[in-house]
Design an enzyme around this catalytic site. Structure first.
Site, PDB file in Angstrom:
ATOM      1  N   GLU A 188       0.807  -1.230   0.000  1.00  0.00           N
ATOM      2  CA  GLU A 188       0.000   0.000   0.000  1.00  0.00           C
ATOM      3  C   GLU A 188       0.842   1.284   0.000  1.00  0.00           C
ATOM      4  OE1 GLU A 188      -2.859  -0.583   3.165  1.00  0.00           O
ATOM      5  OE2 GLU A 188      -3.853  -2.198   2.066  1.00  0.00           O
ATOM      6  N   GLU A 211      -4.967  -8.559  -1.579  1.00  0.00           N
ATOM      7  CA  GLU A 211      -5.516  -8.456  -0.219  1.00  0.00           C
ATOM      8  C   GLU A 211      -6.915  -7.860  -0.320  1.00  0.00           C
ATOM      9  OE1 GLU A 211      -2.988  -6.603   2.835  1.00  0.00           O
ATOM     10  OE2 GLU A 211      -4.781  -5.628   3.623  1.00  0.00           O
TER      11      GLU A 211
END
Length: 518
Positions: free
Chosen positions: A201, A318
């Protein structure tokens, strides 16, 4: 006598299901249209994936600490239920990563420095100090992975060596030395890694920190060269994956273009239901328009890959639905299978090869209970998908109520097709007929054959239950920690498919012959 017995069993099972689902509401009719000419997409053979995270027990959201001892640093690897739950997939892809991976260093052979775990500190990035993975723990983890037959994707620290500025931008080159030491040790010990993923991220606007696409691509290319060097002489080399973050069209387009030839898999994350604290998460799960909207990212990324020079495949690396650890009695309850299975269907349609669920264990969205390791409802949904839905994705549309979600694939490791129907309606039963748009090859009279059905429903009709029924029977592990057998009921193929309110059904039709699945 054997044929007569089969017919009697089929009739009894079908009548039992009809009686069970028609007690309330009305019965609506609909048709599932399947175009069997050719597949519209293909997934990996092992499409289902789940994540393991680094969050320690002190990880809390909205005053609730839901991670327990699910961290990779102290997870009980000797738990029998845990081992059996992973082995049941034979194999399960497991992605190791999460927010703290970019604050994790790895113990190095011959390095006398102490290897300390994460410690809570609100003044630090992500609220924790730097943590360390000891080589002894890495050995233990790999022993478990080998016993369970899991395929491992490891997320590497992509912030090591960079400078982080007050505007949350990270600059400077990646320091690969610590990652290289872990990779070399892994190869030396003969540990099998399916893929090395770069960072978590940090793309687009980032979560806490962001890295520019040009810089991230340059360092991904460096990782690929490093892997080639360290794995020289090894026949099967691991996949190079990245960026492991939320989809940002411009950032991803640039990153994919600049990693052509180096990147094998483009990974992105999905938390499209809002925050775990939001009281309206269930409303969004049950809203067909919200579910439809979730397919936009899959389509956008698919189009970028088609236009690019890259041969990389798309993965969901994810996906926990609701961010900040999910919501108790929602993302770990039966109702979440509506969203989860619909995501698997949407992702497959748009050529996503693998879908990693956050999490295998930990938070309020684990496939397994954080404390007992007992499977939550979504575990069984994932296992049924894994066993029944094959690689080839079929064009599927449902005509009737908007509360039915329909997906079909060629059957996995068997003849015919598998159909998935999800009924989001609280009161109404649906009876669905099949139409193959003229693509059915009438080698056999399908109407005279038997199909297999797997009906999933919540205990007591409560969609927030953490207990799931398969064909009316509770699914639970036995005293030895074994995962229960998932047995279908048999129904005459000429009968409509009955989908009860708030239920899910997988239908295996072994005698359906279509060009796409020959």
């Amino acid at each position: 006598m054997g044929s007569l017995l089969l017919v009697c069993v089929a009739c009894f099972n079908f009548l039992f299901l009809i009686c069970e689902v028609k007690g309330n509401g009305i019965v609506e009719e609909g048709t599932v249209f399947i175009n069997g000419n050719s597949p519209i997409a293909k997934t990996d053979e092992n499409f289902i994936c789940a994540t393991l995270d680094w969050w320690p027990p002190e990880k809390c959201d909205y005053g609730t600490c839901s991670w327990g001892r699910a961290s990779l640093l102290d997870l009980d690897l000797k738990n029998t239920v845990f081992l059996n739950a992973v082995k049941a997939f034979s194999p399960l892809k497991i992605r190791i990563g999460g927010t703290l991976e970019d604050k994790l260093i790895y113990e190095t052979e011959g390095n006398p420095q102490p290897c300390t775990p994460f410690s809570k500190n609100s003044s630090e990035l992500f609220g924790f100090t730097q943590g360390c993975l000891s080589l002894a723990r890495w050995d233990e983890l790999n022993s478990f992975f080998k016993k369970s037959g899991a395929l491992i994707i490891f997320g590497l620290n992509a912030l090591n060596g960079r400078s982080i500025h007050p505007n949350h931008t990270a600059t400077g080159p990646w320091n690969s030395s610590n990652a290289a030491s872990l990779i070399r040790y892994t190869v030396k010990k003969g540990y099998s890694i399916y893929g090395w993923e770069f960072g978590n991220e940090l793309c687009g606007n980032g979560v806490g920190v962001r890295v520019a696409a040009d810089l991230y691509a340059s360092d991904t290319n460096m990782l690929q060269k490093l892997i080639q060097e360290i794995y020289r002489g090894v026949n099967v080399k691991p996949q190079i994956m990245g960026p492991g973050g939320f989809f940002d069209h411009g950032w991803f387009e640039k990153y994919i273009a600049k990693t052509a030839g180096s990147l094998n898999v483009v990974t992105h994350h999905i938390y499209n239901l809002g925050a775990g604290r939001d009281e309206h998460v269930i409303d969004r799960i049950l809203n067909p328009s919200v579910l439809d909207y979730g397919g936009g990212v899959f389509k956008d990324l698919q189009n970028i890959l088609k236009r690019s020079r890259s041969s990389a495949a798309a993965w969901v690396g994810e996906s926990g639905g609701a961010y900040n650890s999910g919501r108790d009695k929602v993302t770990n309850a039966f109702v979440f299978s509506f969203w989860y299975l619909d995501q698997l269907g949407l992702a497959s349609i748009h050529d996503t090869k693998t879908y990693c669920r956050q999490s295998l264990i930990g938070g309020n969205y684990g496939l397994l209970n954080t404390n007992t390791f007992v499977p939550n409802p979504d575990y069984y949904s994932a296992l049924l998908w894994h066993r029944l839905m094959g690689r080839s994705v079929l064009s599927t549309n449902f005509k009737g109520t908007k509360m039915i979600r329909a997906y079909s694939h060629c059957a996995k490791r068997s003849l015919g097709i598998t159909l998935l129907l999800i009924n989001l309606d609280e009161k109404n039963t649906v009876e669905a007929k099949l139409n193959f748009n003229g693509t059915l090859i009438h080698g056999k009279q399908v109407s005279r054959t038997i199909r297999e059905e797997y009906h999933l429903s919540p205990l007591g009709g409560n969609i927030q239950s953490q207990t799931v029924l398969l064909n009316g029977k509770v699914l639970s592990v036995d005293s030895s920690g074994s995962i229960p057998a998932l047995k279908p009921v048999t129904v005459f193929a000429s009968k409509p498919i009955t989908v009860a309110p708030y239920s899910i059904v997988f239908v295996h039709l072994p005698n359906v012959v279509i060009p796409a699945c020959k």
